[in-house]
Design a protein around this motif. Structure first.
Motif, PDB file in Angstrom:
ATOM      1  N   VAL A  61      20.155   8.890  -1.386  1.00 24.50           N
ATOM      2  CA  VAL A  61      21.445   8.576  -2.007  1.00 24.50           C
ATOM      3  C   VAL A  61      22.599   9.011  -1.105  1.00 24.50           C
ATOM      4  N   ALA A  62      22.519  10.236  -0.592  1.00 27.52           N
ATOM      5  CA  ALA A  62      23.590  10.764   0.252  1.00 27.52           C
ATOM      6  C   ALA A  62      23.723   9.973   1.550  1.00 27.52           C
ATOM      7  N   THR A  63      22.604   9.577   2.141  1.00 23.19           N
ATOM      8  CA  THR A  63      22.684   8.833   3.390  1.00 23.19           C
ATOM      9  C   THR A  63      23.256   7.436   3.177  1.00 23.19           C
ATOM     10  N   LYS A  64      22.925   6.808   2.047  1.00 22.91           N
ATOM     11  CA  LYS A  64      23.497   5.490   1.747  1.00 22.91           C
ATOM     12  C   LYS A  64      25.008   5.566   1.597  1.00 22.91           C
ATOM     13  N   GLU A  65      25.491   6.667   1.015  1.00 22.17           N
ATOM     14  CA  GLU A  65      26.931   6.846   0.825  1.00 22.17           C
ATOM     15  C   GLU A  65      27.679   6.904   2.153  1.00 22.17           C
ATOM     16  N   ILE A  66      27.010   7.350   3.214  1.00 23.65           N
ATOM     17  CA  ILE A  66      27.691   7.488   4.510  1.00 23.65           C
ATOM     18  C   ILE A  66      27.243   6.429   5.525  1.00 23.65           C
ATOM     19  N   GLY A  67      26.505   5.413   5.041  1.00 26.73           N
ATOM     20  CA  GLY A  67      26.155   4.305   5.916  1.00 26.73           C
ATOM     21  C   GLY A  67      24.865   4.469   6.685  1.00 26.73           C
ATOM     22  N   LEU A  68      23.989   5.339   6.234  1.00 28.42           N
ATOM     23  CA  LEU A  68      22.681   5.492   6.870  1.00 28.42           C
ATOM     24  C   LEU A  68      21.610   4.958   5.940  1.00 28.42           C
ATOM     25  N   GLU A  69      20.472   4.648   6.502  1.00 24.14           N
ATOM     26  CA  GLU A  69      19.354   4.240   5.657  1.00 24.14           C
ATOM     27  C   GLU A  69      18.077   4.910   6.148  1.00 24.14           C
ATOM     28  N   LEU A  70      17.185   5.169   5.228  1.00 21.24           N
ATOM     29  CA  LEU A  70      15.907   5.782   5.530  1.00 21.24           C
ATOM     30  C   LEU A  70      14.960   4.711   6.057  1.00 21.24           C
ATOM     31  N   ASN A  71      14.290   4.990   7.159  1.00 23.88           N
ATOM     32  CA  ASN A  71      13.297   4.077   7.706  1.00 23.88           C
ATOM     33  C   ASN A  71      11.935   4.527   7.200  1.00 23.88           C
ATOM     34  N   ALA A  72      11.395   3.822   6.213  1.00 24.74           N
ATOM     35  CA  ALA A  72      10.128   4.212   5.585  1.00 24.74           C
ATOM     36  C   ALA A  72       8.970   4.210   6.581  1.00 24.74           C
ATOM     37  N   ASP A  73       9.020   3.353   7.596  1.00 22.39           N
ATOM     38  CA  ASP A  73       7.941   3.312   8.593  1.00 22.39           C
ATOM     39  C   ASP A  73       7.891   4.582   9.436  1.00 22.39           C
ATOM     40  N   LYS A  74       9.016   5.257   9.592  1.00 18.22           N
ATOM     41  CA  LYS A  74       9.069   6.487  10.388  1.00 18.22           C
ATOM     42  C   LYS A  74       8.978   7.743   9.520  1.00 18.22           C
ATOM     43  N   THR A  75       8.953   7.565   8.221  1.00 15.33           N
ATOM     44  CA  THR A  75       8.971   8.698   7.314  1.00 15.33           C
ATOM     45  C   THR A  75       7.551   9.108   6.935  1.00 15.33           C
ATOM     46  N   LYS A  76       7.267  10.384   7.065  1.00 14.09           N
ATOM     47  CA  LYS A  76       5.949  10.942   6.774  1.00 14.09           C
ATOM     48  C   LYS A  76       6.139  12.203   5.956  1.00 14.09           C
ATOM     49  N   TYR A  77       5.082  12.626   5.285  1.00 14.37           N
ATOM     50  CA  TYR A  77       5.155  13.935   4.648  1.00 14.37           C
ATOM     51  C   TYR A  77       3.875  14.699   4.888  1.00 14.37           C
ATOM     52  N   ILE A  78       4.009  16.020   4.877  1.00  9.98           N
ATOM     53  CA  ILE A  78       2.887  16.917   5.094  1.00  9.98           C
ATOM     54  C   ILE A  78       3.014  18.043   4.070  1.00  9.98           C
ATOM     55  N   ILE A  79       1.894  18.426   3.499  1.00  6.05           N
ATOM     56  CA  ILE A  79       1.863  19.568   2.597  1.00  6.05           C
ATOM     57  C   ILE A  79       1.184  20.687   3.355  1.00  6.05           C
ATOM     58  N   MET A  80       1.946  21.732   3.629  1.00  6.62           N
ATOM     59  CA  MET A  80       1.414  22.861   4.393  1.00  6.62           C
ATOM     60  C   MET A  80       0.952  23.927   3.416  1.00  6.62           C
ATOM     61  N   SER A  81      -0.365  24.101   3.353  1.00  5.08           N
ATOM     62  CA  SER A  81      -0.932  25.066   2.429  1.00  5.08           C
ATOM     63  C   SER A  81      -2.329  25.440   2.884  1.00  5.08           C
ATOM     64  N   ARG A  82      -2.684  26.677   2.675  1.00  2.00           N
ATOM     65  CA  ARG A  82      -4.064  27.084   2.971  1.00  2.00           C
ATOM     66  C   ARG A  82      -5.008  26.518   1.919  1.00  2.00           C
ATOM     67  N   ASP A  83      -4.481  26.144   0.756  1.00  2.00           N
ATOM     68  CA  ASP A  83      -5.256  25.482  -0.293  1.00  2.00           C
ATOM     69  C   ASP A  83      -5.310  23.998   0.034  1.00  2.00           C
ATOM     70  N   GLN A  84      -6.416  23.538   0.564  1.00  2.00           N
ATOM     71  CA  GLN A  84      -6.514  22.154   1.034  1.00  2.00           C
ATOM     72  C   GLN A  84      -6.536  21.121  -0.086  1.00  2.00           C
ATOM     73  N   LYS A  85      -6.620  21.567  -1.328  1.00  2.00           N
ATOM     74  CA  LYS A  85      -6.558  20.640  -2.457  1.00  2.00           C
ATOM     75  C   LYS A  85      -5.117  20.397  -2.896  1.00  2.00           C
ATOM     76  N   ALA A  86      -4.197  21.158  -2.355  1.00  2.00           N
ATOM     77  CA  ALA A  86      -2.788  21.057  -2.749  1.00  2.00           C
ATOM     78  C   ALA A  86      -2.244  19.659  -2.490  1.00  2.00           C
ATOM     79  N   GLY A  87      -1.827  18.987  -3.547  1.00  2.00           N
ATOM     80  CA  GLY A  87      -1.191  17.678  -3.419  1.00  2.00           C
ATOM     81  C   GLY A  87      -2.096  16.550  -2.972  1.00  2.00           C
ATOM     82  N   ARG A  88      -3.391  16.754  -2.907  1.00  2.00           N
ATOM     83  CA  ARG A  88      -4.328  15.727  -2.418  1.00  2.00           C
ATOM     84  C   ARG A  88      -4.238  14.423  -3.194  1.00  2.00           C
ATOM     85  N   SER A  89      -4.142  14.532  -4.505  1.00  3.77           N
ATOM     86  CA  SER A  89      -4.180  13.320  -5.330  1.00  3.77           C
ATOM     87  C   SER A  89      -2.804  12.693  -5.503  1.00  3.77           C
ATOM     88  N   HIS A  90      -1.819  13.247  -4.847  1.00  2.00           N
ATOM     89  CA  HIS A  90      -0.444  12.778  -5.031  1.00  2.00           C
ATOM     90  C   HIS A  90      -0.060  11.757  -3.964  1.00  2.00           C
TER      91      HIS A  90
END
Length: 122
Positions: A52-81
């Motif tokens: 929302v904030a980036t759209k207000e200032i003329g930027l857009e999110l590039n979904a192809d370049k966007t990634k996420y990582i869940i950093m946790s010693r519990d390897q089940k964290a966020g697996r099904s999400h």
């Protein structure tokens, strides 16, 4: 740690105000943005706020370049999400480089040490 967002300037005038990096836990360098949070739900909320904030200032999110990582010693964290931001699916990754440093989902420094030793032996 959250998504790494690829941002592209869309030509509107430059902003006079920005996103509060303390309140929203953003790490930003040039067009690389990382969102830090204690849960996947919080990452999604902060990512939507970023969109929302980036759209207000003329930027857009590039979904192809966007990634996420869940950093946790519990390897089940966020697996099904699965994560969607601005109607785009975001890829989950196990490892990525940020500003030359290797980050892993296990929150381990071993891959970074191996990478640096390899560079030193080249």
């Amino acid at each position: 740690m959250g998504p790494r967002a690829g941002l592209k300037w869309c030509g509107k005038s430059r902003p006079q105000r920005g996103i509060d990096p303390v309140a929203n836990r953003y790490l930003a360098y040039a067009d690389d943005v990382n969102i830090l949070a204690g849960s996947v739900h919080t990452v999604e909320e902060n990512a939507e706020a970023l969109v929302v904030a980036t759209k207000e200032i003329g930027l857009e999110l590039n979904a192809d370049k966007t990634k996420y990582i869940i950093m946790s010693r519990d390897q089940k964290a966020g697996r099904s999400h699965s994560m969607k931001i601005d109607n785009s699916s975001i890829e989950r990754v196990e490892v990525f480089k940020y500003l030359g440093t290797t980050l892993t989902n296990k929150n381990s420094i071993q891959e970074e040490i191996k990478s640096r030793l390899k560079l030193g032996n080249a």
